[in-house]
Design a protein around this motif. Sequence first.
Motif, PDB file in Angstrom:
ATOM      1  N   SER A   9      10.510  11.210  11.636  1.00  0.00           N
ATOM      2  CA  SER A   9      10.157  10.063  11.213  1.00  0.00           C
ATOM      3  C   SER A   9      11.530   9.632  12.103  1.00  0.00           C
ATOM      4  O   SER A   9      12.907   9.938  11.815  1.00  0.00           O
ATOM      5  CB  SER A   9      10.274   9.767  10.128  1.00  0.00           C
ATOM      6  OG  SER A   9      10.829   8.007  10.019  1.00  0.00           O
ATOM      7  N   ALA A  11      12.505   6.433  11.893  1.00  0.00           N
ATOM      8  CA  ALA A  11      12.945   5.222  10.911  1.00  0.00           C
ATOM      9  C   ALA A  11      14.370   5.292  10.721  1.00  0.00           C
ATOM     10  O   ALA A  11      14.513   6.531  10.111  1.00  0.00           O
ATOM     11  CB  ALA A  11      11.935   4.747  10.130  1.00  0.00           C
ATOM     12  N   GLN A  13      15.375   4.067   7.408  1.00  0.00           N
ATOM     13  CA  GLN A  13      14.954   4.844   6.286  1.00  0.00           C
ATOM     14  C   GLN A  13      13.860   5.570   6.341  1.00  0.00           C
ATOM     15  O   GLN A  13      13.029   5.110   6.548  1.00  0.00           O
ATOM     16  CB  GLN A  13      14.679   3.503   5.419  1.00  0.00           C
ATOM     17  CG  GLN A  13      14.940   4.332   3.855  1.00  0.00           C
ATOM     18  CD  GLN A  13      13.998   4.732   3.040  1.00  0.00           C
ATOM     19  OE1 GLN A  13      13.379   4.759   3.385  1.00  0.00           O
ATOM     20  NE2 GLN A  13      14.152   5.432   2.035  1.00  0.00           N
ATOM     21  N   SER A  14      13.976   7.282   5.886  1.00  0.00           N
ATOM     22  CA  SER A  14      12.922   7.861   6.301  1.00  0.00           C
ATOM     23  C   SER A  14      12.787   8.525   5.116  1.00  0.00           C
ATOM     24  O   SER A  14      14.215   9.569   3.937  1.00  0.00           O
ATOM     25  CB  SER A  14      12.917   8.722   7.125  1.00  0.00           C
ATOM     26  OG  SER A  14      12.243  10.190   6.572  1.00  0.00           O
ATOM     27  N   PRO A  74       6.250  13.014   8.906  1.00  0.00           N
ATOM     28  CA  PRO A  74       5.087  11.535   7.602  1.00  0.00           C
ATOM     29  C   PRO A  74       3.643  11.086   7.988  1.00  0.00           C
ATOM     30  O   PRO A  74       3.531  12.703   9.573  1.00  0.00           O
ATOM     31  CB  PRO A  74       5.862   9.761   8.696  1.00  0.00           C
ATOM     32  CG  PRO A  74       7.295  10.673   9.326  1.00  0.00           C
ATOM     33  CD  PRO A  74       6.294  12.109   9.502  1.00  0.00           C
ATOM     34  N   HIS A  76       1.356   8.710   9.562  1.00  0.00           N
ATOM     35  CA  HIS A  76       0.827   7.704  10.214  1.00  0.00           C
ATOM     36  C   HIS A  76      -1.322   7.398  10.811  1.00  0.00           C
ATOM     37  O   HIS A  76      -0.877   8.238  11.577  1.00  0.00           O
ATOM     38  CB  HIS A  76       1.573   6.930  11.354  1.00  0.00           C
ATOM     39  CG  HIS A  76       2.866   6.069  10.972  1.00  0.00           C
ATOM     40  ND1 HIS A  76       3.890   5.980  12.113  1.00  0.00           N
ATOM     41  CD2 HIS A  76       4.138   6.799   9.764  1.00  0.00           C
ATOM     42  CE1 HIS A  76       5.480   5.555  11.195  1.00  0.00           C
ATOM     43  NE2 HIS A  76       4.601   5.840   9.776  1.00  0.00           N
ATOM     44  N   ASN A  77      -1.452   6.653  10.108  1.00  0.00           N
ATOM     45  CA  ASN A  77      -3.232   5.969  10.572  1.00  0.00           C
ATOM     46  C   ASN A  77      -3.774   8.120  10.729  1.00  0.00           C
ATOM     47  O   ASN A  77      -4.055   8.175  11.775  1.00  0.00           O
ATOM     48  CB  ASN A  77      -3.178   5.750  12.322  1.00  0.00           C
ATOM     49  CG  ASN A  77      -2.924   4.174  11.897  1.00  0.00           C
ATOM     50  OD1 ASN A  77      -2.643   3.177  10.583  1.00  0.00           O
ATOM     51  ND2 ASN A  77      -2.007   3.619  12.488  1.00  0.00           N
ATOM     52  N   HIS A  78      -2.827   8.536   9.669  1.00  0.00           N
ATOM     53  CA  HIS A  78      -3.413   9.836   9.185  1.00  0.00           C
ATOM     54  C   HIS A  78      -3.487  11.358  10.613  1.00  0.00           C
ATOM     55  O   HIS A  78      -4.012  11.895  10.800  1.00  0.00           O
ATOM     56  CB  HIS A  78      -5.549   9.743   9.247  1.00  0.00           C
ATOM     57  CG  HIS A  78      -5.732   8.814   8.343  1.00  0.00           C
ATOM     58  ND1 HIS A  78      -7.367   9.130   8.442  1.00  0.00           N
ATOM     59  CD2 HIS A  78      -5.872   7.694   7.807  1.00  0.00           C
ATOM     60  CE1 HIS A  78      -7.323   8.070   7.537  1.00  0.00           C
ATOM     61  NE2 HIS A  78      -6.379   7.814   6.821  1.00  0.00           N
ATOM     62  N   SER A 109       4.769  10.813   2.004  1.00  0.00           N
ATOM     63  CA  SER A 109       3.766   9.757   2.386  1.00  0.00           C
ATOM     64  C   SER A 109       3.311   8.729   1.318  1.00  0.00           C
ATOM     65  O   SER A 109       3.863   8.771   0.384  1.00  0.00           O
ATOM     66  CB  SER A 109       2.658   9.466   3.238  1.00  0.00           C
ATOM     67  OG  SER A 109       1.570  10.421   2.704  1.00  0.00           O
ATOM     68  N   TYR A 110       3.214   7.545   1.812  1.00  0.00           N
ATOM     69  CA  TYR A 110       3.247   6.170   0.389  1.00  0.00           C
ATOM     70  C   TYR A 110       1.478   6.890  -0.346  1.00  0.00           C
ATOM     71  O   TYR A 110       1.890   6.876  -1.262  1.00  0.00           O
ATOM     72  CB  TYR A 110       2.617   5.360   1.272  1.00  0.00           C
ATOM     73  CG  TYR A 110       4.480   4.982   1.529  1.00  0.00           C
ATOM     74  CD1 TYR A 110       5.519   4.872   1.664  1.00  0.00           C
ATOM     75  CD2 TYR A 110       3.975   3.306   2.442  1.00  0.00           C
ATOM     76  CE1 TYR A 110       6.449   4.171   2.123  1.00  0.00           C
ATOM     77  CE2 TYR A 110       5.003   2.497   2.453  1.00  0.00           C
ATOM     78  CZ  TYR A 110       6.339   3.248   2.987  1.00  0.00           C
ATOM     79  OH  TYR A 110       7.461   2.551   3.069  1.00  0.00           O
ATOM     80  N   ARG A 117      -3.026  14.988   6.127  1.00  0.00           N
ATOM     81  CA  ARG A 117      -4.512  14.679   7.584  1.00  0.00           C
ATOM     82  C   ARG A 117      -2.691  15.193   8.747  1.00  0.00           C
ATOM     83  O   ARG A 117      -2.946  15.392   9.745  1.00  0.00           O
ATOM     84  CB  ARG A 117      -4.596  13.465   7.399  1.00  0.00           C
ATOM     85  CG  ARG A 117      -6.789  13.542   6.495  1.00  0.00           C
ATOM     86  CD  ARG A 117      -6.769  12.275   6.404  1.00  0.00           C
ATOM     87  NE  ARG A 117      -5.325  10.929   5.633  1.00  0.00           N
ATOM     88  CZ  ARG A 117      -5.388  10.190   4.843  1.00  0.00           C
ATOM     89  NH1 ARG A 117      -6.868  10.073   3.938  1.00  0.00           N
ATOM     90  NH2 ARG A 117      -4.732   9.651   3.691  1.00  0.00           N
TER      91      ARG A 117
END
Length: 415
Positions: A9, A11, A13-14, A74, A76-78, A109-110, A117
């Motif tokens: 990531s 970001a 904050q990761s 992470p 992101h969109n699978h 992930s959240y 995936r």
Amino acid sequence: MKFVGIVGSNADQSYNRMLLEFIRRHFKLKFELEVLEIKDVPMFNQDEDQSQSFPVQYLYNKITRADGVIIATPEHNHTTTPALKSTLEWLSFNLHPFEDKPVMIVGASYYDQGTSRAQVHLRKILDAPGVNAYTLPGNEFLLGKAKEAFDENGNIKNEGTVAFLGQCLDNFVKYVGVVSQLKKPKPIAPEDLDCGKPISTTITGVDPDDPEWLDKAAKLVNAVEGDTYVKLDQGLLTVNQLNMFLNAMPFELTYADDNNQFLYYNNAHQDPETMMAKRVPSQVGNRMSTVHGSLPPARMKNVEWVIGTLRNGNQEYVRTIVPGSPAEVINTHNYQAMYYPDGSYAGINEIVFNFKPWLDWYLQTTGQRLVGGSGPSAAPAGHGHTDANSGASDAGGHSDNANSNTDADSGASSH
Ligand SMILES: Cc1cc2nc3c(=O)[nH]c(=O)nc-3n(C[C@H](O)[C@H](O)[C@H](O)COP(=O)(O)O)c2cc1C
């Protein structure tokens, strides 16, 4: 074992960074983990090759030298993040640090699926011919509901999850042990021992082989000396203090730079004849080819081999035991690669050390004794003993970090 962890990531904050930091702290006795960032890696663009840029080189060098890599992805969109994908593109375009490298995938992930995936996609990417990693099969560590998974100290709260992570990591450690047998060493490029590739710190205007190189070169660059302070990374010392410190080291130290120039040794012994790898003041500044001028061509090849091995990242150090020493001496040479901030090769730090008094002291203090074995170390077949800096060497062999007989930069030896 030394691993690097890649935060997938960019970001600030990761949760994936938190996961790697947790692994680094909690499992520090299993392996050493250095956490690497991809924040500064540029977006991949085939038309503008940035393989030589600092962030790409940094990752390349760190991954090349690691025993294994743990990627925390992470989702992101699978799929993986564009930042991670872009990084993997740079590291499979003109550079291939993942080639035959053991890699483990983890992710946070959240949502409930915890990057499952993204991990499937990442596994496929790592299997692409340009990447060609050995990805750990059969182990999926998926940290779902990442927002609730960590406590205020960044530790994973659920003990069962930590235990499972530990099992996966144990499997990875075993996997690295097995897969490392398949590692193909990178080819070693010829070394220029004549200092023909000046680097930014090379002092021009005085011949490296001038016996008065030290005084002349110091004058040219207005080098400080005496009680002038030098600010170091973790300290502030005068030049005199630095000399005292280095001369008090209970071993012989040598510095040869990236341009194969012999720049320094700590003459703690005053009388060169008493040194384990004899050096004399007039050698300071010499080209490595001059330092080793008396070596037969085969042994010069070994000098090149040591330097090339450290330069290309096949090994971080080469160790040798010099055969034929008197009974009270175990003459060990350790050639350690030094690195620039981007992780590339900066030269050799050589330690020549009589291991025997330390070994005797240890055995006496602990009441232990040496048992078994087949007697004095028989060097395996391979390269003959070199002395990459000093040339204090004799016949022997090399095949890996242990028992090789090489000497990369000490110089004035008895050959
Ligand atoms: C554009 C976008 C797409 C996302 N898609 C997914 C997804 O497909 N599955 C999922 O579990 N989380 C998804 N998330 C949430 C991520 O799990 C969350 O942002 C996570 O914190 C990213 O990891 P990081 O904290 O290490 O950056 C998405 C987030 C963003 C910003």
